[in-house]
Design a protein around this motif. Structure first.
Motif, PDB file in Angstrom:
ATOM      1  N   LEU A  78       0.825  -1.215   0.000  1.00  0.00           N
ATOM      2  CA  LEU A  78       0.000   0.000   0.000  1.00  0.00           C
ATOM      3  C   LEU A  78       0.857   1.261   0.000  1.00  0.00           C
ATOM      4  CD1 LEU A  78      -2.816  -1.106   2.461  1.00  0.00           C
ATOM      5  CD2 LEU A  78      -3.065  -0.648  -0.007  1.00  0.00           C
ATOM      6  N   ILE A  79       1.899   1.284   0.816  1.00  0.00           N
ATOM      7  CA  ILE A  79       2.767   2.469   0.868  1.00  0.00           C
ATOM      8  C   ILE A  79       3.526   2.625  -0.445  1.00  0.00           C
ATOM      9  CG2 ILE A  79       4.804   3.479   1.981  1.00  0.00           C
ATOM     10  CD1 ILE A  79       3.733   2.242   4.633  1.00  0.00           C
ATOM     11  N   ALA A  80       4.104   1.549  -0.944  1.00  0.00           N
ATOM     12  CA  ALA A  80       4.859   1.618  -2.205  1.00  0.00           C
ATOM     13  C   ALA A  80       3.939   1.973  -3.370  1.00  0.00           C
ATOM     14  CB  ALA A  80       5.573   0.295  -2.461  1.00  0.00           C
ATOM     15  N   GLY A  81       2.764   1.364  -3.417  1.00  0.00           N
ATOM     16  CA  GLY A  81       1.796   1.678  -4.470  1.00  0.00           C
ATOM     17  C   GLY A  81       1.334   3.119  -4.401  1.00  0.00           C
ATOM     18  N   ALA A  82       1.164   3.627  -3.185  1.00  0.00           N
ATOM     19  CA  ALA A  82       0.766   5.032  -3.025  1.00  0.00           C
ATOM     20  C   ALA A  82       1.855   5.967  -3.538  1.00  0.00           C
ATOM     21  CB  ALA A  82       0.446   5.326  -1.554  1.00  0.00           C
ATOM     22  N   LEU A  83       3.101   5.602  -3.346  1.00  0.00           N
ATOM     23  CA  LEU A  83       4.200   6.418  -3.880  1.00  0.00           C
ATOM     24  C   LEU A  83       4.223   6.378  -5.405  1.00  0.00           C
ATOM     25  CD1 LEU A  83       6.977   5.560  -1.272  1.00  0.00           C
ATOM     26  CD2 LEU A  83       5.671   7.702  -1.477  1.00  0.00           C
ATOM     27  N   VAL A  84       3.910   5.216  -5.980  1.00  0.00           N
ATOM     28  CA  VAL A  84       3.838   5.110  -7.440  1.00  0.00           C
ATOM     29  C   VAL A  84       2.709   5.984  -7.976  1.00  0.00           C
ATOM     30  CG1 VAL A  84       3.345   3.557  -9.382  1.00  0.00           C
ATOM     31  CG2 VAL A  84       4.907   2.829  -7.566  1.00  0.00           C
ATOM     32  N   ILE A  85       1.530   5.916  -7.359  1.00  0.00           N
ATOM     33  CA  ILE A  85       0.407   6.731  -7.856  1.00  0.00           C
ATOM     34  C   ILE A  85       0.715   8.215  -7.658  1.00  0.00           C
ATOM     35  CG2 ILE A  85      -1.072   6.749  -5.800  1.00  0.00           C
ATOM     36  CD1 ILE A  85      -2.321   6.384  -9.393  1.00  0.00           C
ATOM     37  N   THR A  86       1.484   8.558  -6.637  1.00  0.00           N
ATOM     38  CA  THR A  86       1.891   9.958  -6.454  1.00  0.00           C
ATOM     39  C   THR A  86       2.734  10.411  -7.648  1.00  0.00           C
ATOM     40  OG1 THR A  86       1.820   9.769  -4.048  1.00  0.00           O
ATOM     41  CG2 THR A  86       3.156  11.561  -4.957  1.00  0.00           C
ATOM     42  N   CYS A  87       3.655   9.567  -8.084  1.00  0.00           N
ATOM     43  CA  CYS A  87       4.452   9.898  -9.279  1.00  0.00           C
ATOM     44  C   CYS A  87       3.558  10.034 -10.506  1.00  0.00           C
ATOM     45  CB  CYS A  87       5.501   8.821  -9.528  1.00  0.00           C
ATOM     46  SG  CYS A  87       6.788   8.739  -8.267  1.00  0.00           S
ATOM     47  N   LEU A  88       2.598   9.138 -10.639  1.00  0.00           N
ATOM     48  CA  LEU A  88       1.686   9.207 -11.785  1.00  0.00           C
ATOM     49  C   LEU A  88       0.825  10.472 -11.742  1.00  0.00           C
ATOM     50  CD1 LEU A  88       0.607   5.462 -11.914  1.00  0.00           C
ATOM     51  CD2 LEU A  88       2.089   6.650 -13.532  1.00  0.00           C
ATOM     52  N   VAL A  89       0.366  10.854 -10.559  1.00  0.00           N
ATOM     53  CA  VAL A  89      -0.433  12.080 -10.421  1.00  0.00           C
ATOM     54  C   VAL A  89       0.410  13.295 -10.825  1.00  0.00           C
ATOM     55  CG1 VAL A  89      -1.503  13.639  -8.729  1.00  0.00           C
ATOM     56  CG2 VAL A  89      -2.054  11.205  -8.694  1.00  0.00           C
ATOM     57  N   ILE A  90       1.644  13.343 -10.372  1.00  0.00           N
ATOM     58  CA  ILE A  90       2.521  14.467 -10.724  1.00  0.00           C
ATOM     59  C   ILE A  90       2.724  14.512 -12.237  1.00  0.00           C
ATOM     60  CG2 ILE A  90       4.889  15.355 -10.544  1.00  0.00           C
ATOM     61  CD1 ILE A  90       4.812  14.284  -7.587  1.00  0.00           C
ATOM     62  N   GLY A  91       3.033  13.366 -12.839  1.00  0.00           N
ATOM     63  CA  GLY A  91       3.233  13.333 -14.286  1.00  0.00           C
ATOM     64  C   GLY A  91       1.983  13.723 -15.053  1.00  0.00           C
ATOM     65  N   THR A  92       0.842  13.241 -14.614  1.00  0.00           N
ATOM     66  CA  THR A  92      -0.421  13.562 -15.285  1.00  0.00           C
ATOM     67  C   THR A  92      -0.732  15.047 -15.179  1.00  0.00           C
ATOM     68  OG1 THR A  92      -1.234  11.343 -14.815  1.00  0.00           O
ATOM     69  CG2 THR A  92      -2.876  12.984 -15.375  1.00  0.00           C
ATOM     70  N   ASN A  93      -0.429  15.644 -14.031  1.00  0.00           N
ATOM     71  CA  ASN A  93      -0.637  17.087 -13.884  1.00  0.00           C
ATOM     72  C   ASN A  93       0.334  17.874 -14.750  1.00  0.00           C
ATOM     73  OD1 ASN A  93      -2.733  18.066 -11.727  1.00  0.00           O
ATOM     74  ND2 ASN A  93      -1.918  16.122 -11.004  1.00  0.00           N
ATOM     75  N   LEU A  94       1.571  17.407 -14.860  1.00  0.00           N
ATOM     76  CA  LEU A  94       2.516  18.090 -15.740  1.00  0.00           C
ATOM     77  C   LEU A  94       2.080  17.984 -17.198  1.00  0.00           C
ATOM     78  CD1 LEU A  94       5.913  17.119 -14.062  1.00  0.00           C
ATOM     79  CD2 LEU A  94       4.804  19.378 -14.092  1.00  0.00           C
ATOM     80  N   ALA A  95       1.385  16.894 -17.531  1.00  0.00           N
ATOM     81  CA  ALA A  95       0.831  16.754 -18.887  1.00  0.00           C
ATOM     82  C   ALA A  95      -0.489  17.518 -19.029  1.00  0.00           C
ATOM     83  CB  ALA A  95       0.616  15.273 -19.207  1.00  0.00           C
ATOM     84  N   GLN A  96      -0.945  18.103 -17.949  1.00  0.00           N
ATOM     85  CA  GLN A  96      -2.179  18.893 -17.890  1.00  0.00           C
ATOM     86  C   GLN A  96      -3.408  18.095 -18.325  1.00  0.00           C
ATOM     87  OE1 GLN A  96      -1.878  22.892 -19.444  1.00  0.00           O
ATOM     88  NE2 GLN A  96       0.322  22.945 -19.015  1.00  0.00           N
ATOM     89  N   ASP A  97      -3.427  16.824 -17.915  1.00  0.00           N
ATOM     90  CA  ASP A  97      -4.578  15.965 -18.191  1.00  0.00           C
ATOM     91  C   ASP A  97      -5.421  15.928 -16.916  1.00  0.00           C
ATOM     92  OD1 ASP A  97      -6.423  14.047 -18.900  1.00  0.00           O
ATOM     93  OD2 ASP A  97      -4.935  12.669 -19.735  1.00  0.00           O
ATOM     94  N   TRP A  98      -6.236  16.948 -16.742  1.00  0.00           N
ATOM     95  CA  TRP A  98      -6.963  17.150 -15.495  1.00  0.00           C
ATOM     96  C   TRP A  98      -8.011  16.063 -15.239  1.00  0.00           C
ATOM     97  CZ3 TRP A  98      -3.405  19.931 -13.903  1.00  0.00           C
ATOM     98  CH2 TRP A  98      -2.871  20.992 -14.634  1.00  0.00           C
ATOM     99  N   LEU A  99      -8.608  15.539 -16.281  1.00  0.00           N
ATOM    100  CA  LEU A  99      -9.611  14.492 -16.116  1.00  0.00           C
ATOM    101  C   LEU A  99      -8.974  13.227 -15.535  1.00  0.00           C
ATOM    102  CD1 LEU A  99     -12.526  13.544 -16.455  1.00  0.00           C
ATOM    103  CD2 LEU A  99     -11.939  12.852 -18.783  1.00  0.00           C
ATOM    104  N   VAL A 100      -7.888  12.781 -16.119  1.00  0.00           N
ATOM    105  CA  VAL A 100      -7.200  11.587 -15.618  1.00  0.00           C
ATOM    106  C   VAL A 100      -6.637  11.858 -14.231  1.00  0.00           C
ATOM    107  CG1 VAL A 100      -5.237  10.024 -15.989  1.00  0.00           C
ATOM    108  CG2 VAL A 100      -6.739  10.637 -17.894  1.00  0.00           C
ATOM    109  N   SER A 101      -6.105  13.036 -14.013  1.00  0.00           N
ATOM    110  CA  SER A 101      -5.574  13.387 -12.706  1.00  0.00           C
ATOM    111  C   SER A 101      -6.654  13.287 -11.627  1.00  0.00           C
ATOM    112  CB  SER A 101      -4.988  14.802 -12.732  1.00  0.00           C
ATOM    113  OG  SER A 101      -4.538  15.161 -11.452  1.00  0.00           O
ATOM    114  N   GLY A 102      -7.838  13.746 -11.953  1.00  0.00           N
ATOM    115  CA  GLY A 102      -8.952  13.636 -11.006  1.00  0.00           C
ATOM    116  C   GLY A 102      -9.308  12.190 -10.733  1.00  0.00           C
ATOM    117  N   LEU A 103      -9.305  11.355 -11.767  1.00  0.00           N
ATOM    118  CA  LEU A 103      -9.599   9.933 -11.584  1.00  0.00           C
ATOM    119  C   LEU A 103      -8.520   9.249 -10.741  1.00  0.00           C
ATOM    120  CD1 LEU A 103     -10.867   9.026 -15.166  1.00  0.00           C
ATOM    121  CD2 LEU A 103     -12.237   9.262 -13.080  1.00  0.00           C
ATOM    122  N   GLN A 104      -7.275   9.692 -10.904  1.00  0.00           N
ATOM    123  CA  GLN A 104      -6.192   9.091 -10.125  1.00  0.00           C
ATOM    124  C   GLN A 104      -6.357   9.361  -8.630  1.00  0.00           C
ATOM    125  OE1 GLN A 104      -2.923  10.905 -12.239  1.00  0.00           O
ATOM    126  NE2 GLN A 104      -2.423   8.976 -13.270  1.00  0.00           N
TER     127      GLN A 104
END
Length: 151
Positions: A97-123
């Motif tokens: 859970l902790i490691a997976g949460a860190l992975v999703i944190t990286c994905l959220v940051i990347g998705t926000n940098l790509a400015q994909d707000w819909l996917v970021s919200g789903l994440q």
């Protein structure tokens, strides 16, 4: 109120506890399968196709060096498959859970940098599920962790 009923008195406390444990187990198993199948599907897609997808997705994202994408494309499927399988089995649940949460944190940051707000919200739903499962880990009774007495 008798000792065998909960505060509301609607059901015996052991039934409420059993339902809570069952609900936690269903959520953990479903979430683990979801995460694991993210990784498995990326293996089926193939490394080259997944890397091409990432290159296209992040081509306009500022702050993400393109040189990091091949390593990310190589590692992410293994992480998702591994952490998802651990959650599915209820093995090393806290770590997964902790490691997976860190992975999703990286994905959220990347998705926000790509400015994909819909996917970021789903994440953020995934972020909440990691939070919920970690905070309520005392309900993780139908698991390999419980069988092996792993805290």
């Amino acid at each position: 109120m008798s000792e065998s009923t909960n505060a509301i008195g609607a059901r015996p406390a052991n039934v409420a506890s059993s339902d809570t444990i069952t609900a936690y187990t269903i959520m953990r198993v479903s979430f683990g399968a979801n995460i694991m199948l993210h990784g498995v599907s990326r293996f089926f897609m193939g490394h080259a196709a997944f890397l091409a997808y990432l290159n296209h997705y992040f081509e306009h994202a500022h702050g993400i060096p393109v040189s990091t994408l091949p390593a990310f494309a190589a590692v992410l499927p293994w992480l998702e498959t591994g952490f998802g399988l651990l959650l599915l089995l209820g093995l090393f649940t806290r770590f997964a859970l902790i490691a997976g949460a860190l992975v999703i944190t990286c994905l959220v940051i990347g998705t926000n940098l790509a400015q994909d707000w819909l996917v970021s919200g789903l994440q953020l739903i995934y972020v909440f599920l990691y939070y919920y499962l970690l905070v309520h880990r005392d309900e993780n009774r139908f698991s390999l962790d419980a069988m092996l007495n792993i805290k």
